[in-house]
Scaffold this active site. Structure first.
Site, PDB file in Angstrom:
ATOM      1  CB  SER A  39     -11.396  -4.846   8.122  1.00 20.81           C
ATOM      2  OG  SER A  39     -12.465  -3.992   7.863  1.00 20.81           O
ATOM      3  NE  ARG A  77      -2.187  -2.068  11.270  1.00 19.72           N
ATOM      4  CZ  ARG A  77      -3.119  -1.186  10.897  1.00 19.72           C
ATOM      5  NH1 ARG A  77      -4.387  -1.370  11.274  1.00 19.72           N
ATOM      6  NH2 ARG A  77      -2.797  -0.141  10.163  1.00 19.72           N
ATOM      7  NE  ARG A  90      -3.641  -2.429   2.210  1.00 19.41           N
ATOM      8  CZ  ARG A  90      -4.651  -2.747   3.007  1.00 19.41           C
ATOM      9  NH1 ARG A  90      -5.017  -1.892   3.970  1.00 19.41           N
ATOM     10  NH2 ARG A  90      -5.288  -3.885   2.871  1.00 19.41           N
ATOM     11  CD  GLU A 144      -8.826  -1.747  10.208  1.00 18.27           C
ATOM     12  OE1 GLU A 144      -8.949  -0.499  10.186  1.00 18.27           O
ATOM     13  OE2 GLU A 144      -8.914  -2.457   9.198  1.00 18.27           O
ATOM     14  NE  ARG A 192      -1.286   4.549   9.156  1.00 23.78           N
ATOM     15  CZ  ARG A 192      -2.576   4.250   8.975  1.00 23.78           C
ATOM     16  NH1 ARG A 192      -3.030   3.984   7.777  1.00 23.78           N
ATOM     17  NH2 ARG A 192      -3.406   4.246  10.000  1.00 23.78           N
TER      18      ARG A 192
END
Length: 433
Positions: free
Chosen positions: A351, A389, A261, A348, A276
């Site tokens: 999801s 994460r 990303r 988070e 991130r």
RNA sequence: GGAGAGUUGGCAGAGUGGUAAUGCAACGGACUCGAAAUCCGUCGAACCCGUUUAUAGCGGGCGCGCAGGUUCAAAUCCUGUACUCUCCUCCA
């Protein structure tokens, strides 16, 4: 992609539902107007084409009988020109129509909390006790660097910001985590897949990343290939443009893959640590299901992701995203957020979304029922879980005062018996020949 | 990277300018106690538009990998492009 017929027949419903997702009513009026233009032009050109077909037949017969057909040919020359003009106009309208349709997000489910951002999301449940430390808990990047199992500095040299080297026990822990996840999901009925990590634009379009989110991804120069931002893309496009048998459903697949990303627009956020990254591992779950079962399946999938956190003994909570906070393709999303002690907050880590028929319509993924009728499937996707994460959460929640990190019980076999990462065991030992 | 061949319905496979053969499969029917075999019939799934309460029926469009072009008319001719296969080269 939404169903234009539904919008056409219930414009007010569409405006109302999408208003909760920052779509202005004029955008709905726009697509309806374009749709009308489109159908009007289509009617005109199709009438001419019908005429061309019948007259061409007559010409063909005349020629065969060696009769004169010059008059009809001359007439058809004009009709042909008219058709071409109409088709050109139609193509323009269609392009604009498709583009506008492709930028409308999915309808939210009626039970979703309504609101513009994460502050309106609904907390469904809290699971697991938040750990109490008798010392000041460190951030995972400090734990990792102190143990020498995470190397952000050299990653910055070699690649840039938002990259990392996992070293020694760090790499082993990452591997343990995703192997554990894959094994769990396999037990829950998911077929393990190793998909391509680069996909073409049609696939990116099919799952809804394109055309709207091109700036969020890394693309290969001069080639129609994009590094996947999530395994959802290759997993969901697997059945693109196919009609499945009803008996095949539901299909459960899972894959470990890196996710790439660009994090455009995230400058300054989570600049340190594993939270991130431009590249991170993720174990993804994807389901293809019958429409009437998709919400039941969403709860099951969320449970599959929760199961991982529970077995790892990580405290988390489950939230249902507000309409304005959901991803483009989702009708309903449950986020799992894991407790990060150093930040004293939930972050988070998974999801899980039901996209209903939104992706299936774009990607044309359908199934044939017992009566031979064809319907769109519903697609679901969920992370189970984001591996980086998870490692961050383990480092922080399982840290000890001496800087070591205890390995959660379920991971010990995956760590070949190692129960704790310490400075002493963090790296390879030299082996004498 | 170089050379060549190919892409037509669920599958196989014809078709080189006049509007998609044929076979298998599938579906409906006959025969049968039932099935198989046989016979008769239907059949390019899906998509779009119109008509409609209708996902029924009917009419039309579309439809030969995809996108353009030539033509009164394109599976057929031309251009581009994607993919597959074979050989050569290279390579983990």
């Amino acid at each position: 992609m939404l169903d234009i017929k539904r919008i056409r027949n219930n414009p007010d419903e569409a405006k109302e539902k999408l208003a909760t997702r920052a779509i202005k009513p004029e955008q709905i009026d726009d697509v309806i107007a374009l749709d009308e233009q489109r159908r009007d032009l289509l009617k005109q050109t199709e009438q001419l084409k019908a005429k061309r077909n019948t007259v061409s037949d007559a010409i063909s017969v005349a020629k065969r009988n060696h009769e004169d057909a010059d008059k009809q040919i001359a007439e058809m020359r004009e009709v042909g020109a008219d058709i071409k003009a109409l088709d050109t106009k139609l193509a323009e309208v269609l392009d604009e129509f498709n583009d506008k349709m492709a930028r409308l997000p999915n309808f939210p489910h009626d039970t979703d909390p309504v609101g513009p951002d994460e502050n309106y999301s609904r907390e469904d449940r809290k699971v697991g006790a938040i750990p109490h430390f008798d010392f000041e808990p460190k951030a995972h990047w400090d734990i990792g660097e102190d143990l020498g199992i995470l190397d952000f500095k050299r990653a910055a040299k070699v690649s840039g910001a938002r990259f990392v080297y996992y070293m020694g026990m760090g790499a082993k822990l990452e591997r343990a985590v995703y192997n554990f996840m894959l094994d769990q999901h396999e037990e829950e009925g998911y077929e393990e897949v190793i998909p391509p990590y680069m996909v073409n634009s049609a696939s990116m379009y099919g799952t809804g990343q394109f055309p709207k989110f091109k700036e969020d991804v890394f693309q290969i120069q001069d080639q129609d290939l994009t590094l996947i931002p999530t395994a959802e893309v290759p997993l969901t496009n697997y059945y693109r443009d196919e009609v499945l048998d009803e008996a095949q459903l539901p299909v459960y697949v899972t894959a470990l893959s890196p996710s790439f990303r660009s994090e455009a627009g995230s400058a300054g956020r989570d600049t340190r640590g594993l939270i991130r990254m431009h590249q991170f591992n993720k174990v993804e779950m994807v389901k293809y299901v019958k429409p009437e079962e998709s919400y039941k399946e969403l709860e099951k999938m969320t449970g599959n992701a929760e199961n991982i956190l529970q077995k790892l003994g990580l405290p988390y909570h489950v939230i249902t995203l507000a309409t304005g906070d959901m991803s483009f393709t989702a009708a309903e999303t449950h986020d799992l957020e894991v407790w990060i002690p150093h930040q004293e907050t939930y972050r988070e880590i998974s999801s899980c979304s039901n996209c209903e028929d939104f992706q299936a319509r774009r990607a044309q993924i359908r199934y044939r029922d017992a009566d031979g009728k064809v319907h769109l499937v519903h697609t679901l996707n969920g992370s189970g879980l984001a591996v980086g994460r998870t490692v961050a959460a383990i480092l922080e929640n399982y840290q000890n005062e001496d800087g070591s990190v205890t390995i959660p019980d379920v991971l010990v076999p995956y760590m070949h018996g190692v129960t704790k990462i310490t400075k002493e065991n963090a790296h390879a030992k030299h082996v004498e020949d």
